[in-house]
Structure formats: C-alpha cells, structure tokens
Design an enzyme around this catalytic site. Sequence first.
Site, short mmCIF file in Angstrom:
data_model
loop_
_atom_site.label_atom_id
_atom_site.label_comp_id
_atom_site.label_asym_id
_atom_site.label_seq_id
_atom_site.Cartn_x
_atom_site.Cartn_y
_atom_site.Cartn_z
N HIS A 102 0.87 -0.93 0.08
CA HIS A 102 -0.19 -0.31 -0.23
C HIS A 102 0.99 1.27 -0.44
O HIS A 102 2.24 1.41 -0.22
CB HIS A 102 -0.69 0.25 1.39
CG HIS A 102 -0.19 0.25 2.21
ND1 HIS A 102 0.45 -0.81 3.21
CD2 HIS A 102 -0.02 1.58 3.57
CE1 HIS A 102 1.38 -0.49 4.51
NE2 HIS A 102 0.98 0.90 4.34
N ASP A 104 0.16 5.19 2.04
CA ASP A 104 -0.40 5.71 3.29
C ASP A 104 -1.82 6.35 2.54
O ASP A 104 -0.72 7.28 1.87
CB ASP A 104 0.46 6.52 4.32
CG ASP A 104 1.44 4.77 5.27
OD1 ASP A 104 1.27 3.79 5.08
OD2 ASP A 104 2.29 5.05 5.26
N HIS A 255 4.58 0.57 0.37
CA HIS A 255 5.57 -0.57 1.59
C HIS A 255 4.76 -1.73 1.90
O HIS A 255 3.67 -1.62 0.83
CB HIS A 255 5.98 -0.21 2.54
CG HIS A 255 4.69 1.68 3.26
ND1 HIS A 255 4.71 2.69 2.39
CD2 HIS A 255 4.15 1.06 4.39
CE1 HIS A 255 4.05 2.95 3.76
NE2 HIS A 255 3.75 1.76 4.59
N ARG A 271 5.35 6.62 14.89
CA ARG A 271 5.06 6.88 14.12
C ARG A 271 4.55 8.18 13.34
O ARG A 271 3.15 8.73 14.36
CB ARG A 271 4.13 5.94 12.67
CG ARG A 271 3.79 6.62 11.34
CD ARG A 271 3.12 5.75 10.17
NE ARG A 271 1.44 6.58 9.99
CZ ARG A 271 1.10 5.86 9.27
NH1 ARG A 271 0.92 4.88 9.07
NH2 ARG A 271 -0.17 6.87 8.88
C1 OGA Z 1 2.99 2.33 7.79
C2 OGA Z 1 3.44 0.64 7.89
C3 OGA Z 1 5.34 -0.89 8.45
C4 OGA Z 1 5.10 -1.17 8.93
O1 OGA Z 1 3.10 2.37 9.47
O2 OGA Z 1 2.22 2.81 7.15
O3 OGA Z 1 2.84 0.93 6.57
O4 OGA Z 1 6.41 -3.00 8.66
N1 OGA Z 1 4.25 0.59 8.84
O5 OGA Z 1 5.35 -1.21 10.66
MN MN Z 2 1.74 2.33 5.49
#
Ligand code: OGA
Ligand code: MN
Length: 280
Positions: A102, A104, A255, A271
């Site tokens: 995806h 974000d 990712h 995050r």
């Molecule tokens: C996010 C995500 C990936 C992870 O925080 O948007 O996709 O490895 N995280 O935690």
């Molecule tokens: Mn993500």
Amino acid sequence: MKLHKLASPLGSEILDIDLSRPIDDATFRQIDDAFSERSVLVFRDQVMTPAQHVEFSRRFGGLEIHVLKQYLLADFPEILLISNVVENGKPVGIADAGQQWHTDLSYVEIPSRCSILYAKQIPEPGPDKTYGDTCFVSTAAAYDALDPEMQKYLGTLKARHSYLKRPHVRAKLSEEQKKQVPEVIHPVIRTHPVTGRKCIYVNESFTTEIVGLGKEESDALILQLCEHCQSEQFMYRHKWRVGDVLMWDNCSTQHLAVADYGPEQARLMNRTTVRGTAVF
Ligand code: OGA
Ligand code: MN
C-alpha cells in the site's frame, strides 16, 4: 553529512545525524534533497523523545492526527503507535498497519507526503534471519521501466481508491463510519511534486477500480501494475534495529510490513504522518 546510497533504486542511509538535536537549515535542506531523490531515508542509532520526533517531522510539513484515537500517545497525538503488544488485555497500537502492499492514505483526497517511523522494540533476530522487516518499492523506477506505449496509455487513466477495499476493515466499521471514508479518484500515474518524476499510483490495498474499464479488464490491469511494482528490482527490504528512524515518500513508493513474527515477539514503532499536497 555522510550519505550512503543503498543498493536499490531507492533508499539512503544517513550516518552522522542525531535527530534529538536541533538541525540547522542548511543540513535540513540536504536531508530534504536526499529524501526527494531517494524516497526512503534511514537514520540509525537514534534516541529521541516524542517531542523531538514531532519536531523533526514538522520540518517536512503539518502533521496528521490519526482517527484511531486510542492508539495515539497521550501527550503527543501526532504520534501513532504501531504495535502487536497487548497490555491489560488491550492492544497498545495498531497491529496491522500494512501487511498488504500500500501507500499510506491513498484513499483520501490529499494523501500524506511521508511517514516517519521510529523503532522502539523489534522482534529478536534469529541466527540468520530478522523478523518484522518492511519492504519498499520505487513506483518511480517501476514507471520508468514500462514501455513508452504503456506509459502513454496509463497517463490517460484514473483509478478509484477506497479504505473499505480490505474485507477485514469493511467488516469492522459501522454504516456511519463507512460514510466517513468516501471513495476518491486519483490519476493512475501521478507526478512527484518535487522531482517531477512520474510514479505508478495504484496499490493492492486501496485501489478498487480503473475508471471507465469493465470489471475484468480493470481487475487485470490493477493486478498487472501491482505485480510490476512489487518486482525485486525496484525493492529495498529494511531489516529493523532498535533506534532506526525510517521515512518514506508516499508518492514515489509503496510498502509492506512483513508479518512473520508471533505475539510473543514484541514490536513497537512510533509513527508520525506528514500532510501532503494535491495529487496531479
Ligand atoms: C505504516 C506501515 C509498516 C511497518 O506505519 O504505515 O505500513 O512495518 N508500517 O510497521
Ligand atoms: Mn503504511
């Protein structure tokens, strides 16, 4: 500044920056330029407070406050917890923040510019394996690798994105909540606002339909583009260490969080999410 380009079409490691200290404008400009060029930046061995994380993130733009209020840090609502840790029967963070490819917030009108993830706890690595890696692909490199005819055709198309594409998410929301995440339409190929590079902007998690095509043709094209983007040649796989701060560009990358660890292996990330600009 010591910059080390990773051996993939995206990603650089920055080796000599301490994100807990104020960053002067000239240094920030170098970081920002490296970020635009490489789409993913990795800072190792960082020790920063939530306030310092927020302060560094703000240099890149205004910050989003996530709708899942129960997973925000009490004094710093700009920080969202991503975690599989359960305390007193309650998850401390979002356990599945992206175990499918995806980008974000592609399902909103103005998706985020970038996300900045700080690793606080990581599953214990085995003798020759790490757990809970995150994979990134360059959607700009993936675009460049298409043949010119295909590039031209895709440049004429638009796609629908929906937060509700994933069935487990759809099942959990009330009708009222569903109304709060209306579908949006974005171009299939979007232009990076800084570099001007063209990027494939179709992803497995949220893209539901290519506008104007029949269902079969639309599904086939989405699958074809996702498979193309996910190819090894465009990929960097990040093996986390505690203290890593990693940021990614939500226009020029996709990712995936690799879900290969159990509940007994704690993983905790902080995050921040930086607001973006209109898609074109
Ligand atoms: C996010 C995500 C990936 C992870 O925080 O948007 O996709 O490895 N995280 O935690
Ligand atoms: Mn993500």
